[in-house]
Motif scaffolding. Structure first.
Motif, PDB file in Angstrom:
ATOM      1  N   VAL A 244      63.691  44.476  48.386  1.00 45.82           N
ATOM      2  CA  VAL A 244      63.162  45.059  49.466  1.00 45.82           C
ATOM      3  C   VAL A 244      61.715  45.570  49.177  1.00 45.82           C
ATOM      4  O   VAL A 244      60.649  45.467  49.802  1.00 45.82           O
ATOM      5  CB  VAL A 244      63.954  46.075  49.912  1.00 45.82           C
ATOM      6  CG1 VAL A 244      62.907  46.979  51.070  1.00 45.82           C
ATOM      7  CG2 VAL A 244      65.316  45.755  50.747  1.00 45.82           C
ATOM      8  N   ALA A 245      61.658  46.298  47.891  1.00 44.49           N
ATOM      9  CA  ALA A 245      60.305  46.662  47.184  1.00 44.49           C
ATOM     10  C   ALA A 245      59.261  45.403  46.960  1.00 44.49           C
ATOM     11  O   ALA A 245      58.258  45.780  47.277  1.00 44.49           O
ATOM     12  CB  ALA A 245      60.769  47.457  45.976  1.00 44.49           C
ATOM     13  N   VAL A 247      59.223  42.887  48.804  1.00 48.11           N
ATOM     14  CA  VAL A 247      58.598  42.413  49.968  1.00 48.11           C
ATOM     15  C   VAL A 247      57.605  43.416  50.530  1.00 48.11           C
ATOM     16  O   VAL A 247      56.630  43.015  50.977  1.00 48.11           O
ATOM     17  CB  VAL A 247      59.724  42.178  50.906  1.00 48.11           C
ATOM     18  CG1 VAL A 247      59.236  41.932  52.411  1.00 48.11           C
ATOM     19  CG2 VAL A 247      60.761  41.181  50.765  1.00 48.11           C
ATOM     20  N   GLU A 248      57.867  44.747  50.533  1.00 45.26           N
ATOM     21  CA  GLU A 248      56.978  45.751  50.861  1.00 45.26           C
ATOM     22  C   GLU A 248      55.670  45.603  50.193  1.00 45.26           C
ATOM     23  O   GLU A 248      54.638  46.172  50.874  1.00 45.26           O
ATOM     24  CB  GLU A 248      57.685  47.057  50.825  1.00 45.26           C
ATOM     25  CG  GLU A 248      58.756  47.408  51.914  1.00 45.26           C
ATOM     26  CD  GLU A 248      58.300  47.220  53.146  1.00 45.26           C
ATOM     27  OE1 GLU A 248      57.212  47.469  53.605  1.00 45.26           O
ATOM     28  OE2 GLU A 248      59.282  47.194  54.165  1.00 45.26           O
ATOM     29  N   GLU A 249      55.630  45.562  48.953  1.00 45.55           N
ATOM     30  CA  GLU A 249      54.521  45.478  48.390  1.00 45.55           C
ATOM     31  C   GLU A 249      53.359  44.315  48.619  1.00 45.55           C
ATOM     32  O   GLU A 249      52.116  44.547  48.584  1.00 45.55           O
ATOM     33  CB  GLU A 249      54.910  45.033  46.746  1.00 45.55           C
ATOM     34  CG  GLU A 249      54.788  46.196  45.717  1.00 45.55           C
ATOM     35  CD  GLU A 249      55.562  46.034  44.450  1.00 45.55           C
ATOM     36  OE1 GLU A 249      55.002  44.630  44.039  1.00 45.55           O
ATOM     37  OE2 GLU A 249      56.185  46.607  43.862  1.00 45.55           O
ATOM     38  N   ARG A 251      53.040  43.521  51.896  1.00 46.36           N
ATOM     39  CA  ARG A 251      52.776  43.859  53.262  1.00 46.36           C
ATOM     40  C   ARG A 251      51.232  43.902  53.465  1.00 46.36           C
ATOM     41  O   ARG A 251      50.735  43.154  54.407  1.00 46.36           O
ATOM     42  CB  ARG A 251      53.184  45.046  53.660  1.00 46.36           C
ATOM     43  CG  ARG A 251      53.212  45.278  54.936  1.00 46.36           C
ATOM     44  CD  ARG A 251      54.408  46.536  55.496  1.00 46.36           C
ATOM     45  NE  ARG A 251      55.559  46.448  55.661  1.00 46.36           N
ATOM     46  CZ  ARG A 251      56.196  45.589  56.790  1.00 46.36           C
ATOM     47  NH1 ARG A 251      55.582  45.284  57.632  1.00 46.36           N
ATOM     48  NH2 ARG A 251      57.447  45.559  56.636  1.00 46.36           N
ATOM     49  N   LEU A 263      60.790  42.602  58.508  1.00 45.35           N
ATOM     50  CA  LEU A 263      61.765  42.645  57.462  1.00 45.35           C
ATOM     51  C   LEU A 263      62.997  43.222  57.865  1.00 45.35           C
ATOM     52  O   LEU A 263      63.043  44.387  58.565  1.00 45.35           O
ATOM     53  CB  LEU A 263      61.608  43.724  56.351  1.00 45.35           C
ATOM     54  CG  LEU A 263      62.507  44.059  55.241  1.00 45.35           C
ATOM     55  CD1 LEU A 263      62.992  42.537  54.457  1.00 45.35           C
ATOM     56  CD2 LEU A 263      61.885  44.936  54.207  1.00 45.35           C
TER      57      LEU A 263
END
Ligand code: ADP
Length: 398
Positions: A244-245, A247-249, A251, A263
């Motif tokens: 998840v981290a 993916v968030e990076e 954004r 997501l």
């Protein structure tokens, strides 16, 4: 009923001719005393009655002592196969000669029987020919195998050379690229003096180019490690937070491209065996492709869920981008392959990312696949093995 005890010579001759058999009788001095040869098996030329047997059959010259032994009953009949003759019809024939002893009245005589064995001779010839061809083919096969082995060794040598060359070149490029990148950063931060707007724009281009080149060199190094089987993972039991981290990076990438990133993470996901650095690389590769191959305003969706049997964690990255033509799909993920749709939109790339992604997923023990439709979009799926806190894999029973 009366039985025939005597066969008319003319009938015998006709019968023998019909079956393509001839005979000669010679006395103990090897003089021919009688013969029947309607088809010319003895040789079409010459009237051999009264002649010396060895003149009629020169092949017997040198076998006089054997003939004497046959006549004396000391040895078995003499047999010679495949004498070459020209018969009455001027055809080349093969003849078998059998010389055996017999009685004519009270005298011992040599009976020589000639049989036409042309069919057998031709079959034998063909067999020999086939055997020779087979031998030749075997030899050429053996040569080809040797050639192939030599080519393989050469290919391995060239592949090793290529890998060494690529990794040396990539290493050598990385240092000056890192220097360019960090000096560009210093300049951009104004540490060497104030820059105007146009200078800052130019610097931005330099930094992007250097970053891209660094990425290419990193991919080349990974590729050589994968090919040499030297890429090893550091697997840990982690929760989906690491993914998840990652993916968030990414954004900001989608915000810059004016794309919408959604997501969705299923609750209560199992732990999984993950190398955090390499798993991040997998996520970053898939997301940067989704961004690159989707027009501005497009939608990207990332989902994380567990498979029904609980044995795997499934990460899917879908986009509403250009998609991949059906004929290109089998080659996606192979070394340096780029689909036609990528060229059509002039997207930059070299075709290494998915090869590395797929290899990294497989090194994790997971699976990699995708669905895509041209003009509609693509969905790339990767799995990670679900495990319990002790690192034991979760089986089909959950
Ligand atoms: P690169 O992007 O550098 O060309 P990759 O190995 O990452 O190399 O991808 C290989 C090819 O797969 C790309 O060139 C492109 O044709 C196709 N591809 C990958 N991801 C996508 C996607 N999300 N949508 C459409 N095509 C894709």
């Amino acid at each position: 009923m009366r039985r025939a005890t005597h066969v008319e010579p003319a009938v015998a001759a006709a019968l023998l001719a019909n079956r393509r058999v001839a005979w000669v009788v010679a006395d103990q001095a090897l003089q021919i005393t009688s013969l029947v040869d309607a088809t010319g098996l003895l040789g079409a030329t010459g009237d051999w009655l009264g002649a010396a047997l060895l003149d009629a059959l020169p092949e017997l010259v040198g076998s006089e002592s054997e003939l004497a032994a046959v006549l004396a009953g000391r040895s078995d009949p003499l047999c010679i196969d495949f004498l070459e003759r020209t018969d009455c019809d001027a055809l080349a024939v093969y003849v078998r000669l059998t010389a055996a002893a017999g009685d004519v009245g009270s005298a011992r005589a040599l009976f020589c029987v000639f049989e036409d064995v042309t069919d057998l001779g031709i079959s034998r010839q063909r067999l020999t020919q086939s055997r020779n061809q087979l031998l030749l083919a075997q030899r050429s096969l053996a040569d080809t195998v040797l050639d192939l082995q030599a080519s393989n060794t050469e290919l391995r040598r060239l592949t090793d050379m290529k890998s060494v060359f690529v990794s040396v070149a990539a290493h050598e490029l990385r240092t000056p690229l890192a220097v360019i990148s960090s000096y560009a950063d210093l300049l951009a931060q104004g540490l060497v003096g104030e820059l105007n707007e146009r200078q800052l724009q130019g610097l931005g281009i330099i930094r992007d180019g250097a970053e891209r080149l660094l990425q290419v060199t990193a991919n080349l190094l990974d590729m050589t490690r994968i090919e040499a089987g030297r890429l090893e993972l550091v697997l840990q039991v982690l929760d989906a937070g690491a993914l998840v981290a990652a993916v968030e990076e990414q954004r900001p990438l989608f915000e810059q491209a004016d794309q919408h990133l959604a997501l969705a993470v299923e609750p209560a996901l199992p732990l999984a065996l993950i190398d955090e650095v390499r798993a991040t690389q997998i996520v970053v590769n898939l997301l940067s492709n989704a961004c690159k191959y989707t027009p501005g305003g497009g939608a990207i969706a990332v989902t994380l869920r567990q498979l029904a049997d609980g044995s795997e964690l499934l990460l899917t990255v879908s986009d509403s981008g250009v998609g991949i033509a059906l004929e290109d799909q089998p080659q996606i993920g192979s070394w340096l392959f780029r689909a036609q749709s990528a060229n059509e939109i002039s997207a930059k790339g070299v075709g290494l990312g998915l090869y590395i992604t797929r290899s990294l997923v497989e090194l994790h023990g997971g699976r990699f696949w995708f669905d895509s439709a041209p003009g509609v979009g693509s969905a790339f799926h990767v799995t990670f093995l679900a495990a319990d806190a002790e690192g034991d894999l979760r089986g089909n029973d959950g």
